[in-house]
Design an enzyme around this catalytic site. Structure first.
Site, PDB file in Angstrom:
ATOM      1  CB  CYS A   1     -12.349 -52.395   3.385  1.00 56.21           C
ATOM      2  SG  CYS A   1     -12.204 -51.467   5.178  1.00 56.21           S
TER       3      CYS A   1
ATOM      4  CG  HIS B   1      -7.799 -56.218   4.038  1.00 56.96           C
ATOM      5  ND1 HIS B   1      -7.959 -55.462   3.250  1.00 56.96           N
ATOM      6  CD2 HIS B   1      -8.358 -56.517   5.364  1.00 56.96           C
ATOM      7  CE1 HIS B   1      -8.588 -54.609   3.943  1.00 56.96           C
ATOM      8  NE2 HIS B   1      -8.641 -55.023   4.653  1.00 56.96           N
TER       9      HIS B   1
ATOM     10  CD  GLU C   1      -4.786 -60.947   4.974  1.00 57.49           C
ATOM     11  OE1 GLU C   1      -4.232 -60.955   3.532  1.00 57.49           O
ATOM     12  OE2 GLU C   1      -4.580 -60.284   5.085  1.00 57.49           O
TER      13      GLU C   1
ATOM     14  CE  LYS D   1      -5.659 -52.206   3.439  1.00 60.28           C
ATOM     15  NZ  LYS D   1      -5.505 -53.560   2.328  1.00 60.28           N
TER      16      LYS D   1
ATOM     17  CG  HIS E   1      -7.195 -49.431   5.096  1.00 58.45           C
ATOM     18  ND1 HIS E   1      -7.729 -50.164   3.661  1.00 58.45           N
ATOM     19  CD2 HIS E   1      -7.975 -50.469   5.705  1.00 58.45           C
ATOM     20  CE1 HIS E   1      -8.723 -51.151   4.280  1.00 58.45           C
ATOM     21  NE2 HIS E   1      -9.039 -50.926   4.937  1.00 58.45           N
TER      22      HIS E   1
ATOM     23  CG  PHE F   1     -15.757 -52.155   8.301  1.00 59.33           C
ATOM     24  CD1 PHE F   1     -14.687 -52.791   9.070  1.00 59.33           C
ATOM     25  CD2 PHE F   1     -16.424 -50.948   9.820  1.00 59.33           C
ATOM     26  CE1 PHE F   1     -13.832 -52.291  10.568  1.00 59.33           C
ATOM     27  CE2 PHE F   1     -15.451 -50.157  10.116  1.00 59.33           C
ATOM     28  CZ  PHE F   1     -14.145 -51.566  10.378  1.00 59.33           C
TER      29      PHE F   1
END
Length: 411
Positions: free
Chosen positions: A162, A302, A313, A334, A339, A399
């Site tokens: 991502c 994010h 975050e 998002k 996403h 990830f």
């Protein structure tokens, strides 16, 4: 000598709009792109999550029949966004050897791969299409774009989950600084609203389970957040040196100040809860641009709407900005788009660029009860940003512990 790098074109196809401008206007209006999936495979395979952020304009409505047949959906979205960005930039007259592509995806040609596997099992090897490998390659989008505009300087692909497309933008900045090109199309795409990844994400408890109300499923920072909403689409930016843009009389949206990439080296899916590497990515992007955290006027977070990710975050933001983070307008877009995985950073970069260009921070929808552990000034309705030079950052984490941050400024 450090070169100034500017944004002269933007393009997008997303769950809330068929173009960059349509996506931006829908974002400002508080739209949600999440809706139920009307496909027979949902019931056939008893998929537990029955909704996603599907592209509002099908690629087949834009591309030719031959293009849709010879490109995986991931590359289809890439080509659509890149063509829009290229046209928006005025189709710069540049020598092919001075034109590059820095593209990204998190997964690549998933539909082609899995459809071909079904064909092989059910109909035998002779029925597998000869274009299967070129279509499933993760670099298929970059290749399609480079051939479409004749980019011969280079055509590169980042695959960092991502964080992929924010990394592609950071790399494009470095490539322009190094003199490898005068103009670059950067961005990312993803097309994996397919039963296999949905089943897998659901199995790891990563997706929201709000099948009964998809539009409110993505809820960054809310106490009731329960996972992210899978999205699809693409976004692209045209980047070039300031001198090149001025010489050709280009319209300039914003200045790209650079980016930073770090690694958690912590866990294959979970973020480091302390957020130390993510914080380092933010701080490096800011300081390398010649600024301090106190100069940041806007953050596109994010913020995936997962219970663990949003907190991690926030911890990273607190490390960088301290208590001052509570006074910086934060948008978590998002909530509207879902996403887009490898395309997320690109669409969010477009939103940051528009926010700076119009001095308007976009809203975060679905936030009804903010997590008391997250002390952020989350923008919930369009908010005017102040006059003067504005610095903004866009965060992307993926990830594998990938962290990427891009920094932009008003011009």
């Amino acid at each position: 000598m450090t070169k100034r790098i500017v944004v002269t074109g933007i393009g997008a196809t997303s769950p809330i709009g068929g173009t960059a401008e349509e996506s931006w206007q829908a974002l400002l209006a508080g739209a949600s792109g999440a809706r139920s999936i009307e496909a027979e495979w949902v019931e056939k395979w008893q998929i537990p999550i029955t909704f996603a952020g599907q592209a509002v304009v099908p690629a087949a409505d834009i591309l030719t029949r031959q293009e849709t047949k010879r490109l995986d959906p991931n590359s289809q979205f890439a080509l659509i966004a890149a063509r829009e960005a290229w046209a928006d930039a005025g189709s710069p007259g540049v020598e092919p050897e001075r034109l590059g592509v820095d593209w990204a995806t998190g997964i690549g040609g998933l539909w082609t791969l899995l459809d071909a596997w079904d064909t092989l099992r059910e109909r035998g090897p002779r029925r597998v299409l000869p274009m299967t490998v070129p279509m499933l390659m993760p670099n298929g989008g970059a290749a399609a774009i480079s051939m479409d505009i004749g980019a011969r300087a280079f055509s590169r692909t980042d695959v960092s989950a991502c964080a992929s497309s924010t990394e592609s933008i950071a790399n494009a900045f470095d490539h322009l600084q190094a003199g490898l090109a005068d103009v670059i199309i950067a961005g990312g795409s993803e097309a994996c609203i397919h039963p296999l990844p949905i089943a897998s994400f659901a199995a790891m408890q990563a997706l929201s389970k709000r099948n009964d109300d998809p539009a409110t499923a993505s809820r960054p920072y809310d106490v009731t957040r329960d996972g992210f909403v899978l999205g699809e689409g693409a976004a692209a930016v045209v980047l070039e040196t300031y001198e090149h843009a001025v010489a050709r009389g280009a319209r300039i949206y914003a200045e790209l100040l650079g980016g930073s990439v770090t690694s958690d080296a912590y866990h294959i899916t979970a973020p480091d809860p302390e957020g130390s590497a993510a914080a380092r990515a933010m701080l490096t992007a800011i300081t390398n641009a010649g600024f301090t955290p106190g100069d940041v006027a806007h953050i596109n977070a994010h913020a995936t709407s997962t219970p663990v990710g949003d907190i991690a975050e926030y911890n990273a933001l607190r490390r960088v900005f301290g208590d001052a983070v509570e006074g910086i307008p934060v948008s978590a877009t998002k909530a509207s788009t879902g996403h887009l995985l490898g395309g997320a950073g690109a669409i969010e970069a477009v939103f940051v660029i528009k926010a700076l260009h119009e001095r308007l921070a976009p809203p975060t929808i679905n936030l009804t009860s903010q997590d008391p552990e997250i002390h952020l000034d989350v923008v919930t309705s369009p908010r005017t940003l102040p006059d003067g030079d504005l610095l903004a950052i866009s965060n992307s984490f993926g990830f594998g512990g990938h962290n990427a941050v891009a920094a932009f400024k008003t011009l």
